[in-house]
Design a protein around this motif. Structure first.
Motif, PDB file in Angstrom:
ATOM      1  N   THR A   1      -0.023   8.533  -2.514  1.00  0.00           N
ATOM      2  CA  THR A   1      -0.114   9.070  -1.149  1.00  0.00           C
ATOM      3  C   THR A   1       0.686  10.361  -1.088  1.00  0.00           C
ATOM      4  O   THR A   1       1.881  10.375  -1.377  1.00  0.00           O
ATOM      5  CB  THR A   1       0.390   8.057  -0.098  1.00  0.00           C
ATOM      6  OG1 THR A   1      -0.482   6.921  -0.111  1.00  0.00           O
ATOM      7  CG2 THR A   1       0.341   8.676   1.310  1.00  0.00           C
TER       8      THR A   1
ATOM      9  N   PHE B   1     -22.678   4.367   0.798  1.00  0.00           N
ATOM     10  CA  PHE B   1     -22.490   3.757  -0.524  1.00  0.00           C
ATOM     11  C   PHE B   1     -23.153   4.634  -1.549  1.00  0.00           C
ATOM     12  O   PHE B   1     -24.143   5.292  -1.244  1.00  0.00           O
ATOM     13  CB  PHE B   1     -23.112   2.366  -0.585  1.00  0.00           C
ATOM     14  CG  PHE B   1     -22.215   1.318  -0.022  1.00  0.00           C
ATOM     15  CD1 PHE B   1     -20.984   1.060  -0.597  1.00  0.00           C
ATOM     16  CD2 PHE B   1     -22.597   0.594   1.079  1.00  0.00           C
ATOM     17  CE1 PHE B   1     -20.144   0.084  -0.071  1.00  0.00           C
ATOM     18  CE2 PHE B   1     -21.772  -0.386   1.603  1.00  0.00           C
ATOM     19  CZ  PHE B   1     -20.552  -0.645   1.042  1.00  0.00           C
TER      20      PHE B   1
ATOM     21  N   ASP C   1     -18.442  -5.683  -2.551  1.00  0.00           N
ATOM     22  CA  ASP C   1     -19.187  -5.655  -1.289  1.00  0.00           C
ATOM     23  C   ASP C   1     -20.307  -4.622  -1.261  1.00  0.00           C
ATOM     24  O   ASP C   1     -20.306  -3.699  -0.459  1.00  0.00           O
ATOM     25  CB  ASP C   1     -18.227  -5.455  -0.106  1.00  0.00           C
ATOM     26  CG  ASP C   1     -17.479  -4.126  -0.189  1.00  0.00           C
ATOM     27  OD1 ASP C   1     -17.502  -3.523  -1.278  1.00  0.00           O
ATOM     28  OD2 ASP C   1     -16.910  -3.705   0.823  1.00  0.00           O
TER      29      ASP C   1
ATOM     30  N   VAL D   1     -11.270  -3.035   1.239  1.00  0.00           N
ATOM     31  CA  VAL D   1     -10.199  -3.264   0.262  1.00  0.00           C
ATOM     32  C   VAL D   1     -10.318  -2.248  -0.871  1.00  0.00           C
ATOM     33  O   VAL D   1     -11.423  -1.937  -1.324  1.00  0.00           O
ATOM     34  CB  VAL D   1     -10.335  -4.702  -0.310  1.00  0.00           C
ATOM     35  CG1 VAL D   1      -9.404  -4.908  -1.498  1.00  0.00           C
ATOM     36  CG2 VAL D   1     -10.069  -5.715   0.793  1.00  0.00           C
ATOM     37  N   TRP D   2      -9.168  -1.721  -1.310  1.00  0.00           N
ATOM     38  CA  TRP D   2      -9.162  -0.900  -2.523  1.00  0.00           C
ATOM     39  C   TRP D   2      -8.485  -1.733  -3.610  1.00  0.00           C
ATOM     40  O   TRP D   2      -7.283  -2.004  -3.546  1.00  0.00           O
ATOM     41  CB  TRP D   2      -8.420   0.424  -2.319  1.00  0.00           C
ATOM     42  CG  TRP D   2      -8.568   1.313  -3.530  1.00  0.00           C
ATOM     43  CD1 TRP D   2      -7.623   1.585  -4.470  1.00  0.00           C
ATOM     44  CD2 TRP D   2      -9.757   2.003  -3.926  1.00  0.00           C
ATOM     45  NE1 TRP D   2      -8.158   2.408  -5.439  1.00  0.00           N
ATOM     46  CE2 TRP D   2      -9.462   2.677  -5.125  1.00  0.00           C
ATOM     47  CE3 TRP D   2     -11.054   2.104  -3.397  1.00  0.00           C
ATOM     48  CZ2 TRP D   2     -10.413   3.447  -5.803  1.00  0.00           C
ATOM     49  CZ3 TRP D   2     -11.995   2.874  -4.074  1.00  0.00           C
ATOM     50  CH2 TRP D   2     -11.666   3.539  -5.258  1.00  0.00           C
TER      51      TRP D   2
ATOM     52  N   LYS E   1     -18.423   4.967  -9.244  1.00  0.00           N
ATOM     53  CA  LYS E   1     -17.288   5.429  -8.450  1.00  0.00           C
ATOM     54  C   LYS E   1     -15.992   5.391  -9.262  1.00  0.00           C
ATOM     55  O   LYS E   1     -15.622   4.364  -9.821  1.00  0.00           O
ATOM     56  CB  LYS E   1     -17.168   4.561  -7.189  1.00  0.00           C
ATOM     57  CG  LYS E   1     -16.010   4.945  -6.281  1.00  0.00           C
ATOM     58  CD  LYS E   1     -16.257   4.511  -4.848  1.00  0.00           C
ATOM     59  CE  LYS E   1     -15.007   4.605  -3.998  1.00  0.00           C
ATOM     60  NZ  LYS E   1     -15.280   4.485  -2.569  1.00  0.00           N
TER      61      LYS E   1
ATOM     62  N   ILE F   1      -4.868   8.531  -2.105  1.00  0.00           N
ATOM     63  CA  ILE F   1      -5.843   8.750  -3.184  1.00  0.00           C
ATOM     64  C   ILE F   1      -5.766   7.603  -4.190  1.00  0.00           C
ATOM     65  O   ILE F   1      -4.689   7.275  -4.693  1.00  0.00           O
ATOM     66  CB  ILE F   1      -5.536  10.080  -3.914  1.00  0.00           C
ATOM     67  CG1 ILE F   1      -5.692  11.255  -2.939  1.00  0.00           C
ATOM     68  CG2 ILE F   1      -6.428  10.248  -5.137  1.00  0.00           C
ATOM     69  CD1 ILE F   1      -5.158  12.580  -3.479  1.00  0.00           C
TER      70      ILE F   1
ATOM     71  N   ASN G   1     -15.870  11.194   0.672  1.00  0.00           N
ATOM     72  CA  ASN G   1     -14.514  10.952   0.160  1.00  0.00           C
ATOM     73  C   ASN G   1     -14.439  10.347  -1.238  1.00  0.00           C
ATOM     74  O   ASN G   1     -13.453   9.697  -1.576  1.00  0.00           O
ATOM     75  CB  ASN G   1     -13.763  10.025   1.140  1.00  0.00           C
ATOM     76  CG  ASN G   1     -14.341   8.613   1.117  1.00  0.00           C
ATOM     77  OD1 ASN G   1     -15.534   8.437   0.926  1.00  0.00           O
ATOM     78  ND2 ASN G   1     -13.499   7.617   1.268  1.00  0.00           N
TER      79      ASN G   1
ATOM     80  N   SER H   1       0.871  -1.181   0.000  1.00  0.00           N
ATOM     81  CA  SER H   1       0.000   0.000   0.000  1.00  0.00           C
ATOM     82  C   SER H   1       0.904   1.226   0.000  1.00  0.00           C
ATOM     83  O   SER H   1       1.911   1.259   0.716  1.00  0.00           O
ATOM     84  CB  SER H   1      -0.890  -0.014   1.255  1.00  0.00           C
ATOM     85  OG  SER H   1      -1.348   1.290   1.540  1.00  0.00           O
TER      86      SER H   1
END
Ligand code: BT5
Length: 244
Positions: A61, A244, A141, A50-51, A112, A129, A104, A16
């Motif tokens: 970042t 969501f 999810d 999770v991304w 999205k 980001i 966000n 990450s």
């Protein structure tokens, strides 16, 4: 700090960018810097989500010394982040309507496109980001479908962009906003409200999925909290819930 020269470290596949950035804080000696990765194996969103981070998208970042951010806008930094990301995309792709979704997310066409997290450590704010540039990963999810900047660019007849271009634009827009002393907290809130897609049907997140009650964004208060409209026509102001 206006016009701060970009100091972006490029890395390949990482767990990450948040962890890579953390490991670089001590050596950065209080100067701003950023980490841009090609892909992530443990990209993360809020609350342990999770991304999904395949190659082709932006994983960034931005590490900003806390002392260089005006105290007034610290409480609305997630909103600043959304505005900077949106401005960055729109500085490269013109003619498409990109929106923010409280607190966000970046959305295009109800889908999205990106999201952000803010963490703090060692005198820095770490702004993580993720924005899909080339690849729209399947979202599992109960989330909103995903889309990409390049899908939007193609829809308005604009050329494809790269994650690298977008990273440079995010750096520029971010420092422009945080350095501009005329941008008050009130202005951040008003700009965010004006950039929200108020047609989206929102749902509160629950630990196991999403709450069925459909909500619509109405307005933000001076602290950037969102008031939503419920199906029974009553309103409620949300504090820290994610939607969501
Ligand atoms: C976010 O979380 O939207 C914040 C994402 C931040 C990712 C960046 S990448 C660089 C830095 N390094 C990291 O490890 N993280 C940051 P949240 O609002 O909690 O949304 C997460 C939800 O979005 C997931 O539960 C999925 O439903 C959905 N999702 C996951 N990957 C996606 C993607 N690539 N595109 C669109 N939606 C996605």
């Amino acid at each position: 700090m206006s016009g701060v020269a970009p100091n972006i470290h490029h890395v390949g596949d990482v767990d990450s960018t948040m962890e890579v950035a953390r490991a670089m804080l001590a050596a950065a000696k209080g100067a701003p810097f950023a980490v841009l990765a090609e892909s992530q194996s443990k990209g993360r969103g809020t609350g342990g989500r999770v991304w999904t981070s395949p190659k082709g998208n932006l994983y960034f970042t931005l590490c900003i010394p806390e002392a260089s951010i005006r105290a007034e806008i610290v409480p609305v930094l997630p909103l600043v982040t959304g505005l900077a990301c949106r401005a960055a995309i729109m500085s490269i792709v013109s003619g498409a309507n990109f929106y923010v979704k409280w607190p966000n997310d970046i959305v295009y066409n109800g889908k999205k496109l990106g999201g952000s997290i803010v963490e703090s450590e060692g005198g820095y704010l770490l702004v993580g980001i993720g924005m899909n540039v080339e690849v729209a990963p399947p979202v599992t999810d109960n989330g909103r479908d995903s889309t990409t900047v390049n899908y939007a660019a193609a829809a308005v007849g604009q050329p494809n962009i790269t994650a690298l271009q977008l990273a440079g634009a995010v750096w520029k827009q971010y420092f422009e906003i945080i350095s501009d002393t005329t941008v008050s907290r009130k202005a951040v809130v008003e700009n965010f409200e004006a950039a929200m897609d108020k047609n989206l049907i929102l749902h509160r997140r629950t630990p196991t999925g999403r709450d069925p009650e459909p909500l619509r964004a109405v307005r933000l208060n001076e602290w950037g909290h969102l008031t939503v409209l419920k199906p029974d026509s009553t309103e409620e102001t949300l504090m820290a819930e994610y939607l969501f």
